[in-house]
Design an enzyme around this catalytic site. Structure first.
Site, mmCIF file in Angstrom:
data_model
loop_
_atom_site.group_PDB
_atom_site.id
_atom_site.type_symbol
_atom_site.label_atom_id
_atom_site.label_comp_id
_atom_site.label_asym_id
_atom_site.label_seq_id
_atom_site.Cartn_x
_atom_site.Cartn_y
_atom_site.Cartn_z
ATOM 1 N N CYS A 1 0.895 -1.333 0.141
ATOM 2 C CA CYS A 1 0.076 0.078 -0.091
ATOM 3 C C CYS A 1 1.020 1.171 -0.203
ATOM 4 O O CYS A 1 0.531 2.320 -0.733
ATOM 5 C CB CYS A 1 -0.922 -0.076 1.174
ATOM 6 S SG CYS A 1 -2.244 1.425 1.201
ATOM 7 N N CYS A 2 2.111 1.194 0.984
ATOM 8 C CA CYS A 2 2.698 2.402 0.887
ATOM 9 C C CYS A 2 3.565 2.615 -0.578
ATOM 10 O O CYS A 2 3.886 3.760 -1.048
ATOM 11 C CB CYS A 2 3.930 2.335 2.028
ATOM 12 S SG CYS A 2 3.258 2.700 3.574
ATOM 13 N N CYS B 1 8.107 3.963 5.249
ATOM 14 C CA CYS B 1 7.078 3.659 3.957
ATOM 15 C C CYS B 1 7.809 3.645 2.759
ATOM 16 O O CYS B 1 7.166 3.684 1.997
ATOM 17 C CB CYS B 1 6.152 4.979 4.154
ATOM 18 S SG CYS B 1 6.968 6.606 3.769
ATOM 19 N N CYS C 1 -3.193 4.775 9.764
ATOM 20 C CA CYS C 1 -1.907 4.077 10.252
ATOM 21 C C CYS C 1 -1.241 5.024 11.151
ATOM 22 O O CYS C 1 -0.062 5.094 11.335
ATOM 23 C CB CYS C 1 -0.980 3.896 8.892
ATOM 24 S SG CYS C 1 -1.774 2.886 7.677
ATOM 25 N N CYS D 1 -0.751 8.962 7.113
ATOM 26 C CA CYS D 1 -2.110 8.340 6.558
ATOM 27 C C CYS D 1 -2.871 8.369 7.925
ATOM 28 O O CYS D 1 -2.436 7.712 9.098
ATOM 29 C CB CYS D 1 -2.379 7.050 6.046
ATOM 30 S SG CYS D 1 -1.312 7.348 4.216
HETATM 31 FE FE1 SF4 Z 1 -1.441 2.876 2.803
HETATM 32 FE FE2 SF4 Z 1 -1.067 3.200 5.617
HETATM 33 FE FE3 SF4 Z 1 1.103 3.332 3.878
HETATM 34 FE FE4 SF4 Z 1 -0.875 5.069 3.836
HETATM 35 S S1 SF4 Z 1 0.521 4.813 5.655
HETATM 36 S S2 SF4 Z 1 -0.025 4.488 2.047
HETATM 37 S S3 SF4 Z 1 -2.518 4.130 4.161
HETATM 38 S S4 SF4 Z 1 -0.122 1.617 4.379
#
Ligand code: SF4
Length: 261
Positions: A125-126, A237, A212, A209
């Site tokens: 996701c990151c 990230c 998170c 985010c």
């Molecule tokens: Fe995805 Fe969380 Fe990374 Fe944001 S911090 S990109 S929501 S995993």
């Protein structure tokens, strides 16, 4: 990156970099902006360090370039701060968003909140929401300016004030606050009455985010509120430290396939 002028690229070799260790944040920024503007930009996360850097840089170049990565999962407080900064400094801020098709493929396969399920999916996701958009943002730049500080710990402990960035084609990476402490950052914000993210007043010490990030408890590390459910100490990230790609390479291949034109 939208709005970038057609000015010539400025490249610099590692041995040509002056020593910046004894120089102040303003001096480092002045060098970087004089050398590279408009092919350098502040990468603003809109945490406390970002607003300090923007305030310092705007005094040197009122037209300093700024971009931010909007993952699609940012807190409303961060969006509010982006607009406060826009108005206060009369600056244009480029908001870089993830590739829609790639987010759609990821979410279709793994769901909206994949990041809580396994660290590998969190990293995926990151990667899709942050790392890939950053690469796009930096593709036409010769340098970027970040808010990294050494006392964030981990891989940031040794961060230089100015270095070449091998992860992004060897462009210059400028970290003017590398030797600042958290107290110095907050002294600057309060003394100069500059806007900051309202979540800090709710006990947050590091803001990313919305799903998170949480406020920290007394005695916890500054970055303990990031991905707090993960056991590993890897609180990154992928923007400043490469994540172990081999763990999600297959997922990326699948997303490449699913989003082929
Ligand atoms: Fe995805 Fe969380 Fe990374 Fe944001 S911090 S990109 S929501 S995993």
């Amino acid at each position: 990156m939208p709005g970038l002028g057609a000015s010539e690229a400025v490249t610099i070799a590692a041995e040509e970099l002056p020593s910046f260790e004894e120089q102040s944040a303003s001096d480092v920024l002045a060098w970087a902006l004089n050398e590279f503007h408009p092919r350098i930009a502040i990468s603003a996360s809109f945490q406390a360090e970002s607003v300090v850097i923007i305030d310092l840089a705007a005094q040197i170049r009122p037209d300093v370039r700024i971009f931010t990565l909007d993952t699609g999962r940012l807190p409303q407080e961060t969006h509010e701060l982006i607009d406060q900064v826009r108005h206060r400094y009369d600056l244009k801020i480029d908001v870089i968003v993830p590739d829609n098709a790639r987010v759609q493929a990821m979410v279709r396969q793994h769901g909206m909140n994949l990041f809580t399920r396994h660290q590998t999916q969190r990293m995926l996701c990151c990667h899709i929401r942050k790392v890939e958009p950053l690469r796009r943002a930096l593709a036409d730049l010769d340098g970027w300016i970040t808010g990294l500080r050494r006392d964030h710990g981990g891989a940031r402990t040794d961060v230089a004030k100015v270095a070449l960035d091998p992860d992004h084609g060897g462009i210059v990476k400028v970290n003017p606050l590398a030797d600042w402490t958290s107290d110095q950052v907050w002294d600057y914000i309060r003394t100069n009455k500059i806007p900051y993210n309202a979540l800090y007043d709710q006990g947050y010490t590091s803001i990313g985010c919305e799903p998170c990030t949480r406020a920290i408890k007394p005695g916890e590390d500054e970055r303990a509120g990031r991905w707090w459910w993960e056991d590993s100490g890897f609180k990154e990230c992928g923007l400043h430290e490469q994540m172990p790609h081999e763990r999600f390479d297959q997922e990326l291949e699948w997303i490449d396939e699913a989003t082929k034109p």
